[in-house]
Design an enzyme around this catalytic site. Structure first.
Site, PDB file in Angstrom:
ATOM      1  CE1 TYR A   1       3.604  -6.759   3.643  1.00 46.00           C
ATOM      2  CE2 TYR A   1       3.110  -9.063   3.377  1.00 46.00           C
ATOM      3  CZ  TYR A   1       3.202  -7.783   2.735  1.00 46.00           C
ATOM      4  OH  TYR A   1       2.765  -7.701   1.840  1.00 46.00           O
TER       5      TYR A   1
ATOM      6  CG  ASP B   1      -2.067  -0.614   1.042  1.00 44.81           C
ATOM      7  OD1 ASP B   1      -2.518  -1.217   0.012  1.00 44.81           O
ATOM      8  OD2 ASP B   1      -2.888  -1.164   2.135  1.00 44.81           O
TER       9      ASP B   1
END
Length: 563
Positions: A194, A138
Site C-alpha cells: 500500500y 474502505d
C-alpha cells in the site's frame, strides 16, 4: 519471542505449518463456517418473505432478464480467471459488494454482465460466478492494482475492451488471466503493498495555543523529559513563533480592536471574554456558519458585527493554511518519521490498530515486511507531499490508516518512537485513523501462485506488464484526485486540528507521560467531578476526531481492510 507476541494457539500453529506467518488466510479459514451459516440464514429469510408475498428488493448491482431471454441465451463455457484492475475510490462506498450502496465491485459485476462475460442466468447473483476479491478497500480508498477471481466467459479476444467500455473512467480492467480451477485471489495472495500520500505539514508540531500543544510541554516538564523533548523537536523549535509573526499577526493587525481578541479566541477554540459573542455563535463563526450572521432577532449593527468576526476568522484560518502549505520538511524530520515506521516491522500485536479485536485475539498479530518513507518529497500546487509505502502479508480494518496516524503523531509531538512498541501491550488506547483520502493499494503480490502457474503453462500474475497504462491512470485518476480533494477540503489539516484541540486526556499517550498520561484521574477532585461526568468515552473521542462512522454494520466477514 516477546510477551506481546504470546503463544500461538494450536490452530494457529497448524496454519503456520502450511505457510509460515500466514495470518490473514488463517483467519479466513476460521470463519468459513460462520459465513456459510449467515448465508443460509439470509437465504431462508428471503424464502420466507417470498412465501408471504413480501417484496424482496434486488441488489443495486443486479441485472434482470426475462425467463425467455435467459432460456434463449446460447450457453458458453466459463473459466476461472484472475481479473487485474485499478480504480479510484472517490465517490464509492469501498470495494466490496453492497446491496444498497455504490461500490467498485458492484459496477464491475454489472460491467461483466453487460459485456457478456457473465451469463444472463447469473446476472443477479455474484455467488454463482464465485466472485472473490484479493483486497477489500474502505470507502474512498484507491487501488492502482487489485485482483478479483471468478468464473467468466472469456472467449472474445476483446473482452477486456468490452468490459472497460461499460465502466466509468475511474475503474479500469488491466487484464484477464485464465487461472487454475482452485485459484482464489484472497487465499493465494502472498502479500500486499500500500502507498499513503500526505502533506508534509502534517508533521508540524501542534500550535502552542492548543490543548495538546500545552500538555506536551507541561507533561515533559513534569516527567523531567523537557530537554530530550526539545532535542526531538529541534528542527521545528521556532516554527510557529516565526509563522505567527509572518502570516498571522499581519492579518490580526488589520482587525479592529473590538474583535481582535474574539477572533483569536475563536480560532483557538477558547471561550471568548466578550460575552456578546457567546459559545454558540463562536462555534458558528469558527466554522464559517452563516446562521450566526443571519439570525432575524439581531439588529443590523449586531449582524454587521458578527459578519466582521466571521470574515476575520476565515481570513486568519486562510493565513494558517498558507503557513502550513509553505512548510518544507527537513531531512532530519523525515529521518524521525522513518525511525518511527521501523517500529512496525516484524510480527506484532496490532489489536490497537483496528476495531473489534481484543489483545488476546491471535488474528490481531500481523507481519509487516517493510514500511518506508520516500526521502524525496514532491511539491504539488505549492504543497509538499510525502509518500509512505508499507508491505505486509495482510492488514486488518483501518490498520494502515491508524499506523500512519500513530507514526505521524509520534513525530509531530516530539514523542519517543518507542511509544509504538508500548502500543502492542495490553492497554487499550484510542488511535485515530488518518484520512482515507491518502491511501491506495499499489498492488498485491502472488509469487507463490505465479510460480506454480508457469509450471502449469499459465500466465503469472504480473502487474509490470501493464505498467505504462497503470502509471497514466494512477496519475490522472488517483494522484490528481488526492491532491485536488485535499486542496478543496483541507482534510489533513482538519484531522490533526481536531486532535490538537481535543480537551481530554485520550490522546496524551504521545506526550512524555506515555500511555498512563492518556487516562483520567481515578479519583477526581470535587472541582473536576462535574467535568468528569461529561467526559467522552474512547469510542466517542475517536468518532469526534474522525468525524465519520465506523459503519460496523457493513463490515466484511473477515473485518479486513486489505485482506
Amino acid at each position: 519471542m516477546d510477551n506481546n507476541e504470546g503463544r500461538a494457539s494450536g490452530s494457529e500453529e497448524a496454519d503456520r505449518k502450511r505457510k509460515k506467518g500466514d495470518l490473514g488466510r488463517a483467519e479466513w479459514s476460521w470463519q468459513t463456517s460462520d459465513k456459510r451459516g449467515r448465508l443460509d440464514k439470509e437465504n431462508e429469510a428471503k424464502r420466507q418473505k417470498l412465501e408471504k408475498g413480501e417484496e424482496v428488493k434486488a441488489p443495486i448491482y443486479a441485472t434482470h432478464f426475462s425467463q425467455e431471454d435467459i432460456e434463449n441465451e446460447q450457453r458458453r463455457p466459463k473459466k476461472k480467471v484472475a481479473v487485474l484492475l485499478g480504480y479510484s475510490g472517490t465517490g464509492y462506498k469501498g470495494m466490496q459488494l453492497s446491496a444498497t450502496e455504490k461500490t467498485i465491485e458492484g459496477d464491475l459485476f454489472a460491467a461483466f454482465v453487460a459485456a457478456g462475460a457473465i451469463s444472463k442466468a447469473n446476472a443477479a447473483d455474484p455467488k454463482k460466478s464465485s466472485l472473490v476479491r484479493c483486497a477489500r478497500t474502505d470507502k474512498g480508498v484507491h487501488a492502482a492494482g487489485n485482483v478479483v477471481s471468478l468464473k467468466l466467459i472469456v472467449e472474445d479476444e476483446d473482452i477486456v475492451q468490452k468490459i472497460n467500455a461499460h465502466l466509468s473512467p475511474q475503474i479500469r480492467v488491466w487484464g484477464i488471466l485464465v487461472a487454475s480451477k482452485s485459484f482464489s485471489s484472497y487465499q493465494m495472495c502472498d502479500s500486499r503493498i500500500y502507498e499513503y500520500l500526505m502533506p508534509s505539514y502534517c508533521f508540524l508540531p501542534p500550535h502552542p495555543s492548543t490543548f495538546l500543544g500545552k500538555k506536551i510541554i507541561e507533561i515533559a516538564e513534569k516527567e523531567g523529559d523537557l530537554e530530550a523533548h526539545k532535542a526531538r523537536q529541534a528542527e521545528v523549535a521556532n516554527y510557529w513563533e516565526e509563522a505567527d509573526a509572518k502570516y498571522i499577526q499581519p492579518v490580526l493587525d488589520t482587525l479592529d480592536e473590538d474583535i481582535r481578541e474574539v477572533v483569536k479566541n475563536a480560532i483557538y477554540h477558547e471561550k471568548p471574554e466578550d460575552e456578546s459573542f457567546g459559545t454558540e455563535e463562536q462555534s458558528q463563526a469558527t466554522e464559517g456558519g452563516a446562521d450566526a450572521a443571519t439570525k432575524p432577532e439581531l439588529t443590523e449593527a449586531e449582524l454587521a458585527h458578527r459578519r466582521k468576526i466571521i470574515d476575520a476568522v476565515k481570513a486568519v484560518k486562510a493565513a494558517y493554511n498558507t503557513a502550513k502549505r509553505s512548510y518544507r520538511i527537513p531531512p532530519a524530520r523525515v529521518a524521525r518519521l522513518q525511525e518511527a515506521l521501523d517500529k512496525y516491522l516484524g510480527t506484532k500485536n496490532f489489536y490497537n490498530y483496528t476495531i473489534q479485536k481484543l489483545y488476546k485475539d491471535p488474528s490481531a498479530k500481523r507481519h509487516i515486511k517493510s514500511f518506508k518513507v520516500d526521502p524525496n518529497p514532491i511539491i504539488i500546487n505549492g504543497t509538499e507531499w510525502l509518500s509512505l509505502k508499507v508491505h505486509g502479508q495482510s492488514f486488518m480494518m483501518h490498520q494502515i490508516r491508524k499506523m500512519v496516524a500513530m507514526a505521524t503523531l509520534i513525530v509531530r509531538c516530539g514523542c519517543d518512537p518507542k511509544r509504538i512498541v508500548d502500543s502492542y501491550g495490553p492497554t487499550k488506547i484510542p488511535i485515530p485513523k488518518a484520512p482515507g483520502l491518502g491511501l491506495l493499494l499499489e498492488r498485491p503480490i502472488f509469487n507463490g501462485y505465479s510460480k506454480k502457474a508457469e509450471e502449469l503453462g499459465k500466465k503469472p500474475i504480473n502487474f509490470e506488464v501493464y505498467a505504462t497504462e497503470m502509471n497514466e491512470f494512477k496519475q490522472r485518476e488517483i494522484y490528481d484526485r488526492i491532491f485536488r480533494e485535499e486542496e478543496e477540503t483541507n482534510a489533513f489539516a482538519s484531522f490533526f486540528n481536531h486532535i490538537d484541540h481535543f480537551p481530554q486526556e485520550e490522546f496524551l499517550y504521545v506526550t512524555s507521560g506515555g500511555i498512563p498520561a492518556a487516562k483520567p484521574a481515578t479519583q477526581p477532585s470535587a472541582a473536576t467531578e462535574d467535568a468528569q461526568k461529561g467526559r467522552k468515552s474512547q469510542r466517542e473521542a475517536l468518532a469526534e476526531i474522525e468525524e465519520e462512522s465506523e459503519d460496523e454494520g457493513n463490515l466484511p466477514n473477515n473485518g479486513e481492510e486489505g485482506g
